[in-house]
Write a protein that holds these residues in place. Sequence first.
Motif, mmCIF file in Angstrom:
data_model
loop_
_atom_site.group_PDB
_atom_site.id
_atom_site.type_symbol
_atom_site.label_atom_id
_atom_site.label_comp_id
_atom_site.label_asym_id
_atom_site.label_seq_id
_atom_site.Cartn_x
_atom_site.Cartn_y
_atom_site.Cartn_z
ATOM 1 N N GLY A 60 0.719 -1.194 0.010
ATOM 2 C CA GLY A 60 0.016 -0.033 -0.167
ATOM 3 C C GLY A 60 0.855 1.295 0.070
ATOM 4 O O GLY A 60 0.231 2.336 0.172
ATOM 5 N N ARG A 61 2.121 1.130 -0.082
ATOM 6 C CA ARG A 61 2.875 2.574 -0.131
ATOM 7 C C ARG A 61 3.979 2.352 -1.048
ATOM 8 O O ARG A 61 4.412 1.143 -1.582
ATOM 9 C CB ARG A 61 3.306 3.076 1.375
ATOM 10 C CG ARG A 61 4.385 2.416 1.847
ATOM 11 C CD ARG A 61 4.751 2.847 3.276
ATOM 12 N NE ARG A 61 6.140 1.934 3.570
ATOM 13 C CZ ARG A 61 7.496 2.292 3.348
ATOM 14 N NH1 ARG A 61 7.507 3.648 2.839
ATOM 15 N NH2 ARG A 61 8.323 1.701 4.145
ATOM 16 N N ILE A 62 4.462 3.414 -1.435
ATOM 17 C CA ILE A 62 5.702 3.442 -2.433
ATOM 18 C C ILE A 62 6.988 3.413 -1.513
ATOM 19 O O ILE A 62 7.303 4.171 -0.381
ATOM 20 C CB ILE A 62 5.886 4.712 -3.193
ATOM 21 C CG1 ILE A 62 4.371 5.029 -3.818
ATOM 22 C CG2 ILE A 62 7.014 4.758 -4.083
ATOM 23 C CD1 ILE A 62 4.009 4.113 -4.812
ATOM 24 N N ALA A 108 -4.071 5.942 -9.204
ATOM 25 C CA ALA A 108 -3.116 5.792 -7.750
ATOM 26 C C ALA A 108 -2.474 4.678 -7.666
ATOM 27 O O ALA A 108 -1.487 4.231 -6.624
ATOM 28 C CB ALA A 108 -4.290 5.964 -6.847
ATOM 29 N N GLU A 109 -2.773 3.313 -8.375
ATOM 30 C CA GLU A 109 -2.205 2.018 -8.240
ATOM 31 C C GLU A 109 -1.007 2.017 -9.098
ATOM 32 O O GLU A 109 -0.988 2.614 -10.230
ATOM 33 C CB GLU A 109 -3.146 1.124 -8.529
ATOM 34 C CG GLU A 109 -4.183 0.573 -7.301
ATOM 35 C CD GLU A 109 -4.768 -0.575 -7.691
ATOM 36 O OE1 GLU A 109 -3.954 -1.757 -7.854
ATOM 37 O OE2 GLU A 109 -5.913 -0.830 -7.822
ATOM 38 N N ASP A 118 5.046 9.621 6.225
ATOM 39 C CA ASP A 118 4.071 10.680 6.022
ATOM 40 C C ASP A 118 2.801 10.710 7.073
ATOM 41 O O ASP A 118 1.722 10.830 6.699
ATOM 42 C CB ASP A 118 3.696 10.815 4.715
ATOM 43 C CG ASP A 118 2.894 12.462 4.363
ATOM 44 O OD1 ASP A 118 3.378 13.198 5.050
ATOM 45 O OD2 ASP A 118 2.041 12.296 3.591
ATOM 46 N N PRO A 154 2.273 10.525 11.724
ATOM 47 C CA PRO A 154 2.957 10.892 13.006
ATOM 48 C C PRO A 154 3.352 9.310 13.483
ATOM 49 O O PRO A 154 3.319 8.424 12.894
ATOM 50 C CB PRO A 154 1.580 10.868 14.158
ATOM 51 C CG PRO A 154 0.668 11.558 13.183
ATOM 52 C CD PRO A 154 0.819 10.950 11.940
ATOM 53 N N MET A 198 1.202 0.481 5.303
ATOM 54 C CA MET A 198 -0.027 1.588 5.632
ATOM 55 C C MET A 198 -0.772 0.945 6.620
ATOM 56 O O MET A 198 -1.022 -0.275 6.857
ATOM 57 C CB MET A 198 -0.579 1.525 4.322
ATOM 58 C CG MET A 198 -0.026 2.489 3.185
ATOM 59 S SD MET A 198 0.608 3.808 3.703
ATOM 60 C CE MET A 198 -0.911 4.924 3.444
ATOM 61 N N ALA A 206 -7.651 1.309 8.037
ATOM 62 C CA ALA A 206 -8.277 2.662 7.614
ATOM 63 C C ALA A 206 -8.489 3.414 8.842
ATOM 64 O O ALA A 206 -8.509 4.801 9.093
ATOM 65 C CB ALA A 206 -9.653 2.533 7.098
ATOM 66 N N ASN A 246 -5.841 5.506 10.106
ATOM 67 C CA ASN A 246 -5.120 6.552 8.994
ATOM 68 C C ASN A 246 -5.598 7.808 9.028
ATOM 69 O O ASN A 246 -6.230 8.282 8.229
ATOM 70 C CB ASN A 246 -5.496 5.964 7.562
ATOM 71 C CG ASN A 246 -4.167 6.062 6.720
ATOM 72 O OD1 ASN A 246 -3.272 6.928 7.067
ATOM 73 N ND2 ASN A 246 -4.242 5.631 5.606
ATOM 74 N N THR A 247 -5.374 8.436 10.296
ATOM 75 C CA THR A 247 -5.940 9.835 10.551
ATOM 76 C C THR A 247 -4.521 10.560 11.310
ATOM 77 O O THR A 247 -4.507 10.059 12.152
ATOM 78 C CB THR A 247 -7.255 10.200 11.192
ATOM 79 O OG1 THR A 247 -7.079 11.191 12.055
ATOM 80 C CG2 THR A 247 -7.507 8.844 11.921
ATOM 81 N N ASN A 248 -4.088 11.554 10.614
ATOM 82 C CA ASN A 248 -3.071 12.053 11.362
ATOM 83 C C ASN A 248 -3.244 12.737 12.481
ATOM 84 O O ASN A 248 -2.661 12.941 13.408
ATOM 85 C CB ASN A 248 -2.392 13.150 10.395
ATOM 86 C CG ASN A 248 -1.591 12.323 9.213
ATOM 87 O OD1 ASN A 248 -1.223 10.988 9.405
ATOM 88 N ND2 ASN A 248 -0.916 12.948 8.254
ATOM 89 N N PHE A 249 -4.485 13.508 12.609
ATOM 90 C CA PHE A 249 -4.735 14.422 13.733
ATOM 91 C C PHE A 249 -5.030 13.260 14.877
ATOM 92 O O PHE A 249 -4.112 13.667 15.996
ATOM 93 C CB PHE A 249 -6.095 15.176 13.564
ATOM 94 C CG PHE A 249 -6.628 16.035 14.518
ATOM 95 C CD1 PHE A 249 -6.049 17.059 14.941
ATOM 96 C CD2 PHE A 249 -7.475 15.350 15.478
ATOM 97 C CE1 PHE A 249 -6.446 17.707 16.149
ATOM 98 C CE2 PHE A 249 -7.909 16.118 16.713
ATOM 99 C CZ PHE A 249 -7.274 17.238 17.263
ATOM 100 N N SER A 262 -1.779 11.968 16.116
ATOM 101 C CA SER A 262 -0.809 12.986 16.597
ATOM 102 C C SER A 262 -1.232 13.546 17.969
ATOM 103 O O SER A 262 -0.677 14.111 18.548
ATOM 104 C CB SER A 262 -0.306 13.925 15.732
ATOM 105 O OG SER A 262 -1.449 14.614 15.148
#
Lengths: 184, 613
Positions: free
Chosen positions: B38-40, B249-250, B373, B375, B433, B436, B439-442, B445
């Motif tokens: 799921g990530r590069i 995106a894939e 990318d 926290p 990754m 779901a 998967n929220t940065n707020f 952190s």
Amino acid sequence: MKNALVLLGLVLIAGAYTYYDGRKALPQQNQPQAADSLSHSAPAPVFSFTAIDGKKYSLEQFRGKVVLVNFWASWCAPCVAEFPQMIELAGALPDKIVIVFMSQDDGDKAVTDFLKKHGKGFEQGNILVARDEGQKIAKDLFQTYKLPETYILGPDLHIADKVVGLVEWNTDQMRSKIEALYGH
Amino acid sequence: MTARTLLLLLIVLFLPYKGWAAELDYTDFRQLPVQHEGRIKPLDTFARAILDLCSGRQSLHGTGADAWLAETLFDPAQALHRPLFRIFRPGLLGLPEKAGRSYSYAELAPALQAKADVIARLLQTDEKNWTEDQRELMRLSDAAGLYTQLLRSFSFALPLNIVMPDSLAKEWKLDEGKTFTLEIYRHHQQSLKERVQAIIRRKGNDPARYNESERQIAQFAMNMQILEQAGQNNSIFRILPGAWGDAKAEWWSPWAIADSGQGSPENAAYLQLWQDMAGAYQKQDATAWRGAAHRALVKAKGFVPAAPLQLETVYNALSPLTLASLLYLAAFFAVVFYSFKTGKNIRLAATGMLGTGALLHAAAIAARIVILDRPPVGTLYESVVFVALICVLAALLLEKIGKDGQGLLIGAISGTVLLFVAQSFAAEDTMKMLVAVLNTNFWLSTHVLCITMGYGWCIVASLLAHLYLVKTAFGKAADDLLPYIKTIALVALLFTAVGTILGGIWADQSWGRFWGWDPKENGALLIVLWLLWALHARISGNLKRIPYVTAIAALSVIVALAWFGVNLLNVGLHSYGFISGVAAALFTFITVEAMLLGALYYRISVLRKQGTR
């Protein structure tokens, strides 16, 4: 007083981060991480070809017009099915588009036989039919393996879009899209 | 499936088994991007993850994961003889015992094929009911399946050791001596199909009626079809970015790009550079290899930011967390030495080692923030690494105030032990990754960092309390530690209480309720209640000094239960944290802690009764 200022500073930082985080596009749930995709506006690969009537062309000759490079084959039913609409589109925008039908057939005979049978409309001045010798243009330059595929090139010969599979070509939406490539 | 694939691989140009290829420069190669989990990520991380999965190591026989990956991709005939798979129970598969327990794909694949029925049946059952043997069998089956895909990732561009009918070679204008690949075949696929159809129209389906030339063509067409089919569903090696529509995106594997409609001139040019690398690798041409890899990297920088990939390869190479744990261990020995032979220089050296370790530790966490990318805490492994840093930083602060080596001791112990614990979860850390809900940065952190910082302060408070009990039990004065214990416990209470409330707000937003008595929520609440009880009971005088300090020392058990214990219950909405295999370790830890605290408490009571103190 000092403590109050520190507290205020922390609150401001937290608030600023919340605002920043809210503005950032969140990744879609359960979707792979989006990466910068390849640029759609990359210039099309430079290539030249010989039309089925023997005349030689290079893509550069069509600079200033929208070019549709359609990869097809006489044995590909969906390819044949979308021809009438593509021919209509060419007729509707005679000065604005050039359609290059690039056959993936093995020999010229397959193409000429096909044109004899279904060639009505292909005689328009802004339509060219050619055969992709050894499938070099489709596979090596455009990475096209499945037919039909059509690349839409802007007047600057940069790739504007690619259409995969059978679609309706002579629609208001498609005509507007082509007009838009002229920046009108 | 595996046996057939093995057969197909053997069709690929066969090379006798030999040692590792001459050293090529993998500097650019290892930075090339690939989409995985799921990530590069750079190929370096990808190679390490797959190699680790198969062999349990991140290098093979002294050769790096990058060289191993290059061989797997570009010289599969050689790679399939390489002892790679670590098999703990070779008898399970009828394989002979071997020193090192490393077996090649060529050995493993037929053995797995013989167990195909068993594997198929196991797939229909719940893995919770599998025995250890069955688990091992399925692990090997999964690893072999993944490796099979990887072996074939680039096979379309590799030379085929296949007899080609002369008539076709002439018709397709293939010069003698020019290598024939699936990629070349694809250009003539339709023509071959038409030739075979013509033969069938003339003579039917029975090859016995064909002449020699027709038989050769039919046989060749069948071989090519098998090879082509073997590439289908080969999706692990996603090195080509999508370019069009919803799927852009894939990323796509070289095999999948042909069928996906995601091909583009940019991708074609990029793939050509990969093919150049394959050619250079096969010829072992170091200059051509370096040039092709460099050009590919330059091209890749056009569609993916280079800095995080570069940073990740440096992170992999330096392994800063291992270095930090070594420095913490060295600091521990220095502090122990300091306790016997007090000296300013020894303390300074210990501070330097702990401080440098903390810097590396913080740099590692910062690098992960940039790479992922997000926290720094999203998985159990990351929480342990983060808590370890909090402990070390808190201990350094303590040392700055106390200047007596006690902070250094706390920091060195907590840093070493926690990074050691983190190692046991490191296998799961492929920087993937998050699910779901996480998967929220707020919220990652705020709530997660707050709670984990609370864990860190709790551990420091607990270690200080241990130190107090040990010193007291051995008749040494330790009252100077009490104010620190109280202050740190209060800080721990602040972080855990605020973190728990923030967690409730997040739960309300995600799940529509503030509190649901979920085990993880209960665990967090347990820490808060324990701290509230101990502190209030001490203030009100209901807890005497030693029971109070013992209660703070027991925070380690409470934190361990909240942190790891609730995950063993396997219920609740915090399902992303479930773990297995730590029950015994947790039980041992709790038992040892209970015995230690009980023994210290008893000894202090005895000393007091004796009036020694």
